[in-house]
Structure formats: C-alpha cells, structure tokens
Design a protein around this motif. Structure first.
Motif, PDB file in Angstrom:
ATOM      1  N   SER A 181       0.815  -1.216   0.000  1.00 48.52           N
ATOM      2  CA  SER A 181       0.000   0.000   0.000  1.00 48.52           C
ATOM      3  C   SER A 181       0.847   1.263   0.000  1.00 48.52           C
ATOM      4  O   SER A 181       0.324   2.353   0.241  1.00 48.52           O
ATOM      5  N   LEU A 182       2.161   1.118  -0.282  1.00 44.82           N
ATOM      6  CA  LEU A 182       3.087   2.255  -0.230  1.00 44.82           C
ATOM      7  C   LEU A 182       2.946   2.981   1.101  1.00 44.82           C
ATOM      8  O   LEU A 182       2.999   4.204   1.179  1.00 44.82           O
ATOM      9  N   GLY A 183       2.737   2.207   2.162  1.00 40.14           N
ATOM     10  CA  GLY A 183       2.405   2.759   3.465  1.00 40.14           C
ATOM     11  C   GLY A 183       3.611   3.263   4.224  1.00 40.14           C
ATOM     12  O   GLY A 183       4.713   2.706   4.143  1.00 40.14           O
ATOM     13  N   VAL A 184       3.386   4.345   4.979  1.00 36.03           N
ATOM     14  CA  VAL A 184       4.391   4.919   5.866  1.00 36.03           C
ATOM     15  C   VAL A 184       3.744   5.150   7.227  1.00 36.03           C
ATOM     16  O   VAL A 184       2.703   5.805   7.320  1.00 36.03           O
ATOM     17  N   VAL A 185       4.335   4.593   8.282  1.00 38.04           N
ATOM     18  CA  VAL A 185       3.831   4.752   9.646  1.00 38.04           C
ATOM     19  C   VAL A 185       4.982   5.230  10.520  1.00 38.04           C
ATOM     20  O   VAL A 185       6.038   4.597  10.559  1.00 38.04           O
TER      21      VAL A 185
END
Length: 741
Positions: free
Chosen positions: A246-250
C-alpha cells in the motif's frame, strides 16, 4: 481523659494512612546470583523501578493496603506477588527461574489486578513487542493472531473485532479501560484506537456485562497503555514502518519520564497508505487512508494513591469502496478526495486510586467528543454528526486479606448525538441516552488452590430522540422515540490449580445488550444499502458456559477451551429482497433466538535440546445458528495457525536475532447466512527476520518481513469487499525499525 484517648486513636489512624511505606528486597536467580536491571512494577500505582548491580531494589512513598507487584527479567519467568503493605517497611526477596516460554501476564480487565491464571474469565494477552507480533497496516490483523479472534474488514483501513463468532455491537472496545464511543456499531467505521503507545492488549472471550454492562455480551478488547518510565529516568523511542503493498508509511515518536512521585509522557504518530494491491497485482480503488494522532498523560503516585490524566486525539480520513468511487477513480492514489469518511475523535480521561488504610477507592471519568463526516464528491458533505459521551465510575474495594476481595461499584454514561449543519442525509436522529448501573464483585480463595469469583449487576438505560423528516413523506419519516430498558446480569466461576502445572477454569455468565440508536431508528441509505431500524426491538440476553484447561511445563504449554452461548432476541441485519426508490437493496434489523458453540486449542513447544527453536500452533472453531435453522452472519471459518521460530540472543554484532515462518489457514466456509455466500478456503504464508543492532550505542530493533509471501489471490469470509468482488491484499514487504534512547 476520654477525649485524649479518642484524639490519640484518630491521630494514629491518620498517621497510618500518611506514613511512609517502603517496599524493598532483592531479585536473584534460582542459584542466588543477583539479577541487575530486573523490572519491578506496581500496577495499582503505575510505579516501577530497576534492581541495582547487586539485585537490590526499593519502591518508596507507597500507600498502605494490598498491592500487586510484578518482577520480570528477559529470559526469566515473571513472578507476581500480592503484597499487603501493613508495615512501614516491607521486604520481599524474589528468585526468578530461566524459561524459554512466555510467562503469564498481570491483567487488569477482569475486575481485579491478577494474573491470567487467577481469573475465572478467559483473558488472553497479546504483547505488542515488535519482535513477536505481526506488523500489519491495521491493529486488528495483529489481534487476529489470538485463537478465537477474527476481524471484519473493509480494506486495510477499516477492521472490526470478532470474538467467538460475535462482532460489531456485541464486542466492547476499551481504550485503557474507557469504553470507546465513536459510532462503532457500523462495519464502515474504523476501530477508533491505534497501536501507538500501547503495550498490551487484553481480550476477554465471552460475556463480560457484569464488569462493563451493555455491548460486552460477546467479549471485550482492552488496549493497555505503556507503563510509565521507571522512577528517576527519562526515555524515548522512534518507530518507522514501511509497507510495499500500500506504499504505506507509519511513524511515531514518544517521550516519557518519571521522578519520585510525578510521571508523564507524550506521543505523536502519523499513518499514510495508498490504495492496496490485491492478490495478482490490481489495485482496489479508494482503499487509501491516513491518520494522525496525539497522546499525552501526566500522573502523580504517592502515599494517598495514584492520580492520572490522559488525552487522546485521532483524526482519520478513510476512502469508501463503493460502485460510485470505483467508477470515478481510475488511478491509484494516497489522499482521499472523493467518497470518503472523516472521523475526528478526542478523549480526555482521568483514572484515580485512593487508599484509606485498607480501603481502596477508584474514581474514573472520561469525556469523548467524536465527529463523523461522509464526503461524496469533492467537498460535498452528505452526512455530518457529532457524538459526545461522558462516562464515570466508582469502585470501592473493602478491607481484605490475601485470600479475599470485595468490590462494590457504580457506573454511568450520558450521551448526546447531534446532526450538524443540516446536511441532506441524517443517518441517525438527534438523541439523548443515559445509562446507570450498580454492581458487586466477590473473590475468595479456598485451600490455596481453588479461587471462586462471582458478582451481580443491575443496569437502567433511557433513550429519547427527536423526529426526523416530513410526516407527509411516510417512507422517510422517523417519529420521536422515548424508550427505557433495565437488565440484570451476573456470573460465577472458578479456577482450580490441580497441581503446579495444570489449571482448570470454568465460568457461567448471564449478559445483555440494549438495542442501539442505529438498530432502533435507521431509515435511510448507508453506503451501498438502505437500512431500516425497528423501534420495537428488545434487549439481547445471553447465557454462556465455558471451560478451559491450561498445562504449563518447563518447555511447553497447552491450552484447550470450549464454550456454548445461547442468545435470546439476537439482533442482526439482513436483506429484505426489496429495493428502495433509488434502486438500493433494502436491509432491515431483525431479531430471533440464536446459539453459538466452539472452542480453541493452542500448543507451544520449546525443545529441551534445541534452545534456539520455538514451534507453536493453534486451531479455533465456532458455529453460529438461529433457532429456525439459519446460520448467523459474519461467522468466521475454522482457522489453523502455525509458526516456527529460531532465536539467538547473541550473534556476532547482533542481539535478539530471529527468523520465523508462519502460516494462516482458513477452511472453506460452507455455512453462510441467508444474506451471504459460501467462501473458499486459503493458506497464507508469512516470513520474517529481525534483530537488535546498536548504532552509535543506540539500540535499533529492525524487522524485515513478507506477508502473503506467495501473493495468493483470496477473499476472507468476513471481508465486506467480497460484496463488490475485490480480494484481500496480496504480497506485502514490510520494513520496521524502532530505536530507543
């Protein structure tokens, strides 16, 4: 003379209350060698310290009364001691023994501060240690590692818990002991709490209305805040997670510190995910979401007790997967612009424990302000609501010894729901809801092996709404409503230590759930369906019996649990077969008698001659049916999980290195409810490696994993995206790093 005697007694009483109480001692191995750096923590007082180089420790400025203290050290089994502080100075020497298996945890959700094995209610604890948990875009996927726990999902941004087949309104979610109220009864809305600053998650399997009232008929999930910093220390950490799918950044950053009596902390976090890729590589339109959060707390721990204040603020923007959004969104994106929901949640809570000699008084209160908006086309607000909730409780712990505990309590809740800015759609009417309850709890230990727990509770609830719509338009008009309900609930259970390794637990509980605002008053389109409520719905009443067996040896553990839950007037929503004037399928809330039964099995082994190897597996099963023979909706398929893990404490320049491979198998669900279809089974494989690496003397825990390693194209039976023919996420490479300073 009598006056002087009376004055002396009074002064003596107050002197004992305000006297300086000190708990000291030494933590060693079984061989008597000191354990420097062992953690000593008192749960009631949110206060802890470390042992010094000789294993000695001291906790000062403690109140008189009974407290629970946990002693722990990495690689050793934790030990929990119930301490009666009836002397100014009390000494406890503790010897810990080495173990490769996780020991039982102290739990706070069962009404008493006790270990897991001391509660008659089955409580599982999931520690969110970055080494042992699955890193995922949503916290519910992590919780579904626990046998008997599943999730209803609508993409990666929205997921709701399922415990032993019950979900939505029948599961109560707590944020550090405070019930979350944020329109949680819809499968379109997120859970309302994230993992930032959360150390443990406690899960009660089965009815818990005795402790928490309505909505706890199926179980409770309690997100427990991280412990304060040890006395005299200042600590910080920064976490980063990256997701390929999801091209996620946390990201999240936290600071906390503690002096002798004052402690506090601050944590900020940010989440951003684009539309995810389903198995096979195609993206699912509008599954994008983002979130920002702020958490702060401050507290004081002293001779009188503990006073704590917490503030939480979460803001979500979550895309809605609908036919309209799928038609208009043809490019993968990250920011929700059209057809999305915005939730702005704030919570201010206070938790206080006061000690009066051998009496303990808990006074807790919380205020929540939640705003919900649905946006259609760009900047076009279709729905805008605000829910304000005030909750409060008082619990009085009567004088007791190490074998008894008596608690009497009162709880209350006041709610106000308002529609804002006169939007075109009013999903729920303006309403005022009030709830008041009284309860009593008793715990008694016999022969040092049999612990009996029980209690009874009475609840009263009232609800009044304003009319919605034009009386001339019968199909959309909702008249004013004025309802009240009252209910009794209770439970009795016991734990029996058959020997040092074998524990038997059993519990019988009666629980209830009042119909909520949506079930009583709905009359309009909600996402992809037109929902109709029923003002004549009656409260649900559940009667459950469950039993479990726990075997704990030096190198393996085994758990076996079973339950049967009979529910009178079970409330559910189902299609009518008709369509609205706009061509949308009509769903209506109904009720009928139902029952659920099933169980869980878990086995964890650490071979004696292979100190670096762990293997664990678990199986869970639940069947849910109406009395008329139809199956209940949202019943998970039978699940089989397995994991093999290799660990090494020291490996070259790495510490706590590990590699693991796990599988999740969901069997085919061939018993769908009338509004569902059958679902094929699947097996997902995950692989992870990780270690702690020191960078400029700062320890950095890193983890590299692949979820859905073989990019399986599958759909879970509890995914609501199944209705619009989208699959669950495909392969996801995850990089996680956390540094502490």
């Amino acid at each position: 003379m009598k006056k002087y005697i009376l004055l002396s007694i009074v002064l003596g009483h107050f002197a004992s209350m305000f006297a300086q109480h000190i708990l000291s001692g030494k933590v060693t191995t079984q061989a008597g060698e000191p354990l420097p750096g062992a953690t000593i923590y008192c749960y009631e007082l949110s206060k802890g310290t470390f042992s010094d180089s000789d294993g000695n420790f001291e906790l000062s400025n403690l109140p008189a009364g009974k407290i629970t203290v946990q002693f722990s050290f990495v690689g050793y089994a934790s030990q929990v001691q119930i301490v009666l502080m009836d002397e100014n100075v009390k000494r406890i020497d503790v010897a810990l023994h080495e173990t490769a298996l996780e020991a039982e945890e102290v739990v706070v959700s069962g009404g008493y501060n006790a270990t897991q094995h001391q509660t008659a209610v089955k409580i599982d604890v999931l520690n969110l240690d970055e080494k042992r948990r699955k890193i995922s875009p949503n916290i519910m996927e992590t919780l579904s590692q626990v046998p008997g726990v599943n999730m209803i999902s609508k993409g990666s941004g929205v997921a709701k818990p399922v415990i032993r087949g019950l979900s939505m309104n029948d599961i109560l979610t707590l944020n550090n002991g405070v019930r979350i109220e944020n329109y949680q009864y819809s499968d379109h809305h997120p859970l309302g709490v994230n993992e930032f600053g959360i150390e443990d998650v406690e899960i009660i399997k089965g009815p818990a209305s005795l402790l928490y009232g309505s909505d706890a008929i199926g179980g409770v999930i309690n997100f427990i805040r991280e412990k304060p910093a040890p006395v005299g220390t200042l600590q910080g950490d920064y976490g980063l997670q990256l997701f390929s799918n999801s091209l996620g950044v946390v990201q999240n950053l936290g600071l906390k510190g503690a002096s002798k009596d004052i402690f506090g902390g601050l944590r900020v976090g940010y989440v951003s995910h684009a539309d995810y890729l389903q198995g096979g590589g195609d993206f699912v339109p509008n599954t994008r979401f983002n979130e920002s959060s702020l958490k702060a707390n401050i507290g004081h721990a002293g001779r009188m007790g503990t006073f704590e204040l917490f503030y939480d603020h979460n803001r979500h923007n979550i895309g809605l997967v609908e036919e309209e959004s799928a038609e208009e969104i043809d490019e993968r994106g990250r920011k929700p612009d059209i057809f999305y929901q915005r939730l702005d949640n704030q919570m201010l809570s206070s938790r206080n424990r006061l000690y009066f000699n051998r009496y303990k008084l808990q006074i807790n209160a919380a205020y929540q302000d939640n705003k919900l908006s649905h946006i259609g086309e760009a900047n076009e607000y279709e729905v805008e609501m605000r829910l304000r909730t005030l909750t409060y409780e008082t619990k009085l712990h009567f004088p007791s010894d190490l074998y008894t505990e008596y608690i009497f309590g009162f709880q209350g809740m006041n709610q106000w729901n308002d529609n804002l800015n006169d939007r075109a759609t009013k999903l729920l009417p303006d309403a005022v809801m009030q709830n008041y309850s009284l309860f009593g709890l008793l715990q008694r230990t016999f022969f040092s092996k049999l612990k009996v727990q029980g209690g009874i509770r009475y609840d009263y609830r009232s609800l009044s709404t304003q009319a919605v719509g034009d009386p001339a338009v019968v199909d959309l008009f909702r008249p004013a409503l004025d309802k009240s309900y009252d209910s009794f609930s209770g439970s009795i259970g016991a734990t029996l230590d058959l020997n040092e390794s074998l524990l038997f637990r059993s519990n019988i509980a009666a629980a209830f759930r009042n119909p909520n605002l949506a079930e009583l008053t709905s009359n309009g389109q909600h996402e992809e369906r037109f929902e109709i409520g029923d003002a004549s719905l009656r409260p649900e009443n559940a009667y459950e019996v469950d039993a479990s067996l726990h075997l704990h040896k030096e190198n393996y553990t085994l758990d076996l649990a079973g339950f049967y839950n009979s529910i009178r007037d079970y409330i559910f929503i189902s299609p009518t077969g008709d369509e609205s004037a706009g061509g949308v399928p009509i769903y209506q809330y109904r009720q009928g008698d139902a029952y659920l039964y099933g169980g869980e099995f878990a086995f964890h082994i650490h071979p004696v001659n292979l100190s670096w190897l762990h293997f664990q597996t678990d199986f869970s099963s639940v069947i849910g049916k109406q009395r008329n023979g139809d199956y209940l909706p949202f019943i998970p398929a039978h699940q089989l999980n397995a994991e093999i893990r290799a660990e090494k404490n020291e490996m070259a320049f790495l510490q706590d290195a590990f590699v693991s491979i796990s599988t999740n198998t969901a069997f085919a669900q061939r018993n769908p409810a009338p509004n569902e279809t059958s679902t094929s089974g699947y097996t997902i494989v995950d692989a992870t490696i990780g270690a702690v690496l020191k960078v400029a003397r700062v320890p950095v825990a890193w983890q590299l994993g692949v979820n859905n390693l073989f990019d399986v194209r599958y759909v879970d039976h509890l995914s609501t995206l199944k209705e619009v023919e989208y699959y669950n996420p495909g392969r996801n490479v995850v990089l996680s790093m956390k540094l502490r300073f």
